[in-house]
Design a protein around this motif. Structure first.
Motif, PDB file in Angstrom:
ATOM      1  N   SER A 132      44.723  31.631  37.923  1.00  0.00           N
ATOM      2  CA  SER A 132      45.975  31.522  38.690  1.00  0.00           C
ATOM      3  C   SER A 132      46.397  32.877  39.228  1.00  0.00           C
ATOM      4  CB  SER A 132      47.087  30.922  37.814  1.00  0.00           C
ATOM      5  OG  SER A 132      47.468  31.819  36.783  1.00  0.00           O
ATOM      6  N   LEU A 133      46.206  33.939  38.460  1.00  0.00           N
ATOM      7  CA  LEU A 133      46.550  35.277  38.933  1.00  0.00           C
ATOM      8  C   LEU A 133      45.638  35.706  40.077  1.00  0.00           C
ATOM      9  CD1 LEU A 133      47.170  37.166  35.560  1.00  0.00           C
ATOM     10  CD2 LEU A 133      48.895  36.369  37.178  1.00  0.00           C
ATOM     11  N   CYS A 134      44.388  35.279  40.046  1.00  0.00           N
ATOM     12  CA  CYS A 134      43.451  35.635  41.108  1.00  0.00           C
ATOM     13  C   CYS A 134      43.801  34.955  42.425  1.00  0.00           C
ATOM     14  CB  CYS A 134      42.027  35.260  40.701  1.00  0.00           C
ATOM     15  SG  CYS A 134      41.315  36.360  39.447  1.00  0.00           S
ATOM     16  N   GLY A 135      44.680  33.983  42.402  1.00  0.00           N
ATOM     17  CA  GLY A 135      45.131  33.357  43.636  1.00  0.00           C
ATOM     18  C   GLY A 135      46.413  33.939  44.179  1.00  0.00           C
ATOM     19  N   ASP A 136      46.975  34.906  43.473  1.00  0.00           N
ATOM     20  CA  ASP A 136      48.208  35.532  43.933  1.00  0.00           C
ATOM     21  C   ASP A 136      47.891  36.520  45.050  1.00  0.00           C
ATOM     22  OD1 ASP A 136      50.539  37.514  43.939  1.00  0.00           O
ATOM     23  OD2 ASP A 136      51.248  36.050  42.481  1.00  0.00           O
ATOM     24  N   PRO A 137      48.624  36.502  46.159  1.00  0.00           N
ATOM     25  CA  PRO A 137      48.294  37.398  47.278  1.00  0.00           C
ATOM     26  C   PRO A 137      48.568  38.871  47.006  1.00  0.00           C
ATOM     27  CG  PRO A 137      50.327  36.199  47.733  1.00  0.00           C
ATOM     28  CD  PRO A 137      49.757  35.603  46.481  1.00  0.00           C
ATOM     29  N   ARG A 138      49.301  39.199  45.957  1.00  0.00           N
ATOM     30  CA  ARG A 138      49.613  40.598  45.675  1.00  0.00           C
ATOM     31  C   ARG A 138      48.418  41.279  45.006  1.00  0.00           C
ATOM     32  NH1 ARG A 138      55.007  39.362  42.363  1.00  0.00           N
ATOM     33  NH2 ARG A 138      53.644  37.615  41.778  1.00  0.00           N
ATOM     34  N   PRO A 139      47.884  42.349  45.595  1.00  0.00           N
ATOM     35  CA  PRO A 139      46.738  43.040  44.979  1.00  0.00           C
ATOM     36  C   PRO A 139      47.039  43.532  43.566  1.00  0.00           C
ATOM     37  CG  PRO A 139      47.070  43.804  47.236  1.00  0.00           C
ATOM     38  CD  PRO A 139      48.260  42.959  46.891  1.00  0.00           C
ATOM     39  N   GLN A 140      48.294  43.856  43.305  1.00  0.00           N
ATOM     40  CA  GLN A 140      48.644  44.339  41.969  1.00  0.00           C
ATOM     41  C   GLN A 140      48.370  43.286  40.901  1.00  0.00           C
ATOM     42  OE1 GLN A 140      50.729  44.507  44.612  1.00  0.00           O
ATOM     43  NE2 GLN A 140      50.563  46.698  45.036  1.00  0.00           N
ATOM     44  N   LEU A 141      48.268  42.022  41.304  1.00  0.00           N
ATOM     45  CA  LEU A 141      47.973  40.946  40.359  1.00  0.00           C
ATOM     46  C   LEU A 141      46.512  40.512  40.435  1.00  0.00           C
ATOM     47  CD1 LEU A 141      51.161  38.681  40.548  1.00  0.00           C
ATOM     48  CD2 LEU A 141      50.531  40.309  38.788  1.00  0.00           C
ATOM     49  N   TRP A 142      46.039  40.154  41.646  1.00  0.00           N
ATOM     50  CA  TRP A 142      44.703  39.564  41.698  1.00  0.00           C
ATOM     51  C   TRP A 142      43.611  40.587  41.418  1.00  0.00           C
ATOM     52  CZ3 TRP A 142      40.684  41.030  44.710  1.00  0.00           C
ATOM     53  CH2 TRP A 142      40.926  41.667  45.927  1.00  0.00           C
ATOM     54  N   VAL A 143      43.823  41.847  41.786  1.00  0.00           N
ATOM     55  CA  VAL A 143      42.794  42.854  41.498  1.00  0.00           C
ATOM     56  C   VAL A 143      42.668  43.070  39.996  1.00  0.00           C
ATOM     57  CG1 VAL A 143      42.142  45.268  41.787  1.00  0.00           C
ATOM     58  CG2 VAL A 143      43.041  43.992  43.731  1.00  0.00           C
ATOM     59  N   ARG A 144      43.802  43.207  39.331  1.00  0.00           N
ATOM     60  CA  ARG A 144      43.780  43.384  37.877  1.00  0.00           C
ATOM     61  C   ARG A 144      43.123  42.193  37.186  1.00  0.00           C
ATOM     62  NH1 ARG A 144      45.336  47.940  34.747  1.00  0.00           N
ATOM     63  NH2 ARG A 144      46.797  49.181  35.952  1.00  0.00           N
ATOM     64  N   ALA A 145      43.517  40.993  37.599  1.00  0.00           N
ATOM     65  CA  ALA A 145      42.973  39.789  36.971  1.00  0.00           C
ATOM     66  C   ALA A 145      41.484  39.651  37.215  1.00  0.00           C
ATOM     67  CB  ALA A 145      43.721  38.561  37.490  1.00  0.00           C
ATOM     68  N   SER A 146      41.020  39.986  38.412  1.00  0.00           N
ATOM     69  CA  SER A 146      39.591  39.843  38.717  1.00  0.00           C
ATOM     70  C   SER A 146      38.751  40.859  37.948  1.00  0.00           C
ATOM     71  CB  SER A 146      39.359  39.981  40.227  1.00  0.00           C
ATOM     72  OG  SER A 146      39.786  41.251  40.696  1.00  0.00           O
ATOM     73  N   VAL A 147      39.255  42.068  37.776  1.00  0.00           N
ATOM     74  CA  VAL A 147      38.518  43.056  36.979  1.00  0.00           C
ATOM     75  C   VAL A 147      38.437  42.613  35.523  1.00  0.00           C
ATOM     76  CG1 VAL A 147      38.540  45.427  36.120  1.00  0.00           C
ATOM     77  CG2 VAL A 147      39.019  44.977  38.526  1.00  0.00           C
ATOM     78  N   ALA A 148      39.556  42.111  34.987  1.00  0.00           N
ATOM     79  CA  ALA A 148      39.541  41.603  33.615  1.00  0.00           C
ATOM     80  C   ALA A 148      38.579  40.420  33.490  1.00  0.00           C
ATOM     81  CB  ALA A 148      40.952  41.193  33.194  1.00  0.00           C
ATOM     82  N   ALA A 149      38.571  39.542  34.492  1.00  0.00           N
ATOM     83  CA  ALA A 149      37.639  38.410  34.469  1.00  0.00           C
ATOM     84  C   ALA A 149      36.198  38.902  34.452  1.00  0.00           C
ATOM     85  CB  ALA A 149      37.884  37.512  35.683  1.00  0.00           C
ATOM     86  N   GLY A 150      35.899  39.947  35.215  1.00  0.00           N
ATOM     87  CA  GLY A 150      34.551  40.495  35.210  1.00  0.00           C
ATOM     88  C   GLY A 150      34.159  41.062  33.863  1.00  0.00           C
ATOM     89  N   VAL A 151      35.103  41.704  33.190  1.00  0.00           N
ATOM     90  CA  VAL A 151      34.829  42.236  31.856  1.00  0.00           C
ATOM     91  C   VAL A 151      34.511  41.100  30.889  1.00  0.00           C
ATOM     92  CG1 VAL A 151      35.836  43.451  29.897  1.00  0.00           C
ATOM     93  CG2 VAL A 151      36.195  44.325  32.207  1.00  0.00           C
ATOM     94  N   LEU A 152      35.295  40.036  30.938  1.00  0.00           N
ATOM     95  CA  LEU A 152      35.046  38.892  30.053  1.00  0.00           C
ATOM     96  C   LEU A 152      33.696  38.250  30.358  1.00  0.00           C
ATOM     97  CD1 LEU A 152      38.579  37.198  30.004  1.00  0.00           C
ATOM     98  CD2 LEU A 152      37.605  38.818  28.369  1.00  0.00           C
TER      99      LEU A 152
END
Length: 784
Positions: A493-513
């Motif tokens: 859900s965070l990766c669908g947020d248009p704000r880079p401050q949210l989707w970038v953080r969430a996508s990097v965390a997803a990559g780590v997982l």
């Protein structure tokens, strides 16, 4: 406006050198770009062919495929996200046989939050109190606490777990009662205490769920959702000052004293606003370490203490600990490990391994039994705290407001998983914003948020330790399989947020997982994002893939998946593949990523795919290997293929119109490039790598001279010149570019016409002084 105004400095005829065979600084092995769009038919190359209908995409070549979602703030957020997980490391398993409190060996002190057996109540033996007296460091306000205890007979000490509250309470009670202290069962409640022992001190450590740390009143609990009323907290379950007044009366009648320990949170916040609450800050870790070392090294040579302190201050030990400041319990444990190392009982490698377990022990403590008692609404307070800790792990260093909101969303996902039938809302005035960070071992400080165009002040929240973010995610991901579901849904859900401050953080965390469990992560996290209709979700999937590929063991799997997607025929997966190769990590190298992008555009027939690929090429150009990209662009022009020639043209227009900060990557970019990230990429790269200035200028000149891309490139160059006005450094770089591309007379005429048009612009005319300098640079180009 007169012609003279349009040409601030007239170009002397003598400066118009004869046409040359090719640009002096053309890329190595590159063809000679024609200066005229009217090349003879027999010499016409695919790049110079007639404009096709789909070539209208050149007009939009400078646009970000994500719109505002990929620009403002994305660069700073991506770099901060990488720093967050850079300190992660694998550690050895952790044993929790000891209590982990202020000093080890005291069987009566427990750090458990409900996961282990309750400690039996009983007297605290005198030898244990004597041992505590030998190592205890007075915390700030200790004497004031002692006076209040003598006056009122009852205190509520509030603080973080492991901060030394128990040791402070035992020391206070021992002083006022002459070492007659009773430890009460931590499973009990204040309202259940019916009898006290005269002349003794009574210590009770209550758990948040035992006294309703954040519980609402029974009436409100009944409104939380279907069936919630049957599980609501009974009347009187919430600890109030009425219960404390009753206990104080019993203590006064018996001539006894009492201290109640409450962990930081909503309950502690309420207690601190009352008559009995006192905040118990931890003593300085350095003092605690010194006290314990003196006791542990008694009998050792005098220089042993200094060696131990020097060892503790070493960078390798600090890095292994991964904590900015130790709590008293951790300082005591470190002292024990240091003493063992000096006595030869531990090697230095074993010492570092033991230090690495500190941060994992903290994460294990936080999440053990975090959903007790397993029903709502009773479990909601601890779920909310756990969700907040996970949110801080993902958004470490981000704005507190964004982190808190993300934590609330995760708490709702967790509650829905625990009880799918319950309808759980949010408390509006629950735990105060100043109190919540302490529960996550975090601090909130003034900081600046990089938005690309500007920096804005924010209140940023960060863990007190670089290793905590990775330790928290690793504990949840590997330790609690049922927690993966709400965590995955939250990140998606965070990766669908248009704000880079949210989707970038969430996508990097997803990559780590995903790098920790590729099979689960690729299926549950990346796949759904890549198949989404939204451009932001697909970019988030590409970012997660690139981050997962950072792990060498996972990189082949990522590369194989992208090869499969490239030929699958699904437009969403193909576009995600093009975006993922823009990071230069999934294929193993920048060169291999460029190869993959060339194959995509050659095999595909979608003009939009070429535009996406050009975005990735520009991102690679802004990365750590610009030389590789520039050479490959020149080679693509030599190939004679229209598809790769279009990719070159679109990439150059992208470089002309996009600032380096908006083409962020996940690899570590060289410091010289980072210093020019506010400049257009075509100026930032030569500023950081002067040896590439000529090759890049030749590519720009070729793009301007090609019929189908010339007008779009000229318009984009005009925007670049306008933005360079008023900035002396950027203007000089722009002038140098003009000198290098003004090779032939046709080039100079084209550029002079552009400058004249900019000066005559009614809405935003180019400054004449700046235009004159640029005009001179164009004239100087003919004499190079």
């Amino acid at each position: 406006m007169s012609d003279q105004d349009a040409a601030p400095v007239r170009d002397a005829p003598a400066r118009d050198a004869p046409a040359r065979e090719g640009p002096r600084d053309a890329p190595r092995d590159s063809p000679r770009p024609e200066s005229s769009g009217e090349a003879p038919e027999e010499n016409r190359t695919p790049e110079d062919g007639p404009e096709r209908p789909e070539d209208r995409r050149f007009d939009q070549a400078g646009r970000d495929p994500l719109g505002s979602s990929g620009g403002t703030g994305g660069s700073g957020t991506a770099h901060a996200a990488r720093r967050t997980f850079a300190a992660g490391r694998a550690g050895r398993s952790v044993s929790f046989a000891t209590d982990g409190q202020y000093f080890e060996g005291n069987y009566f002190i427990s750090q458990s939050s409900g996961g282990g057996p309750a400690v039996l109540q009983g007297p605290v033996h005198a030898e244990e109190l004597d041992r505590l007296a030998g190592v205890y460091c007075e915390t700030s306000g200790y004497q004031r606490m002692k006076r209040r205890l003598r006056e009122r007979g009852l205190l509520v000490l509030c603080g973080e777990c492991g901060s030394g509250r128990t040791a402070t309470a035992l020391s206070l009670l021992a002083e006022v009662t002459g070492n007659r202290v009773i430890r009460l069962d931590p499973g009990g409640r204040v309202r259940e205490i019916e009898e006290v022992t005269g002349g003794h001190g009574h210590l009770l450590e209550i758990m948040p769920e035992a006294e309703g740390a954040e519980g609402a009143t029974p009436e409100r609990d009944g409104a939380r959702g279907p069936g919630a009323g049957a599980r609501s907290r009974p009347p009187g379950a919430v600890l109030t000052e009425l219960h404390l007044d009753r206990l104080r009366g019993k203590l006064a009648e018996a001539g006894a004293y009492g201290i109640v320990l409450v962990e930081s949170g909503d309950l502690a916040d309420r207690m601190l606003r009352g008559r009995y609450g006192v905040y118990c800050p931890p003593p300085p870790a350095e003092q605690v370490l010194l006290r314990h070392l003196r006791v542990l090294l008694k009998g050792e040579p005098p220089e042993a203490l200094g060696k131990a302190l020097e060892l503790a201050a070493g960078p390798d030990v600090k890095e292994a600990l991964g904590l900015a400041e130790l709590r008293p319990a951790e300082a005591a444990r470190l002292a024990d490990h240091l003493a063992q190392c000096l006595r030869g009982e531990l090697t230095h490698r074993q010492l570092l391994d033991d230090c690495a377990t500190f941060v994992r022990a903290q994460a294990r403590t936080w999440f053990a039994g975090a959903d007790n008692p397993g029903t709502l609404p009773e479990a909601l307070p601890s779920l909310s705290t756990s969700a907040f800790r996970i949110a801080v792990a993902v958004f470490n260093g981000s704005a507190h407001s964004l982190t808190a909101e993300a934590g609330e969303r995760l708490a709702a996902e967790m509650a829905a998983t625990l009880d799918p039938e319950a309808s759980v809302g949010r408390r509006l005035f629950g735990t105060h914003a100043e109190v919540r960070p302490a529960a996550a071992r975090a601090v909130v400080e003034d900081a600046e948020l990089d938005l690309g165009d500007a920096r804005v002040p924010v209140r940023a929240i960060s863990f007190q330790g670089d290793a905590l973010p990775t330790a928290v995610l690793r504990e949840v991901w590997h330790g609690y399989h049922n927690a993966r579901g709400p965590l995955v849904r939250w990140l998606r859900s965070l990766c669908g947020d248009p704000r880079p401050q949210l989707w970038v953080r969430a996508s990097v965390a997803a990559g780590v997982l995903c790098s920790w469990d590729w099979v689960h992560g690729a299926g549950e996290l990346i796949g759904p994002l890549a198949r989404s209709d939204g451009a932001v979700q697909r970019m988030a999937a590409a970012t997660a893939l690139a981050e997962a590929a950072r792990e060498p063991a996972v990189r082949p799997a990522v590369h194989a998946l992208l090869k499969e997607w490239a030929v699958c025929g699904e437009p969403e997966l193909v576009s995600t593949t093009a975006l993922a190769h823009g990071y230069g990590m999934a294929a193993g190298s920048v060169s291999a990523s460029l190869d993959a992008l060339a194959v995509l555009v050659r095999d595909g027939d979608d003009p939009d795919l070429t535009a996406l690929a050009s975005f990735s090429v520009a991102r690679l150009l802004a990365g750590p290997e610009p030389e590789t990209v520039v050479r490959r662009l020149a080679d693509w022009l030599l190939s004679g293929r229209t598809e790769t020639a279009d990719l070159v043209l679109l990439s150059v227009i992208k470089a002309l119109g996009t600032r380096a900060t908006f083409l962020w990557g996940l690899a570590d970019t060289a410091e010289p490039v980072a210093g020019h990230d506010r400049k257009p990429l075509v100026l930032a790269v030569p500023a950081a790598h002067p040896q590439l200035a000529g090759a890049l200028a030749a590519l720009v000149r070729h793009t301007l001279s090609t019929a189908r891309s010339g007008q779009a490139a000229l318009d984009t160059l005009g925007t670049l010149l306008r933005r360079s006005s008023g900035d002396a450094e950027q203007r000089e770089l722009a002038c140098d570019l003009l000198r290098r591309i003004a090779v032939e007379r046709r080039d100079r005429d084209r550029l002079r016409h552009l400058l004249a048009r900019l000066v005559r612009d009614r809405d935003e005319p180019l400054d004449k002084d700046d235009a004159r300098l640029m005009w001179d640079a164009v004239g100087e180009g003919g004499g190079r």
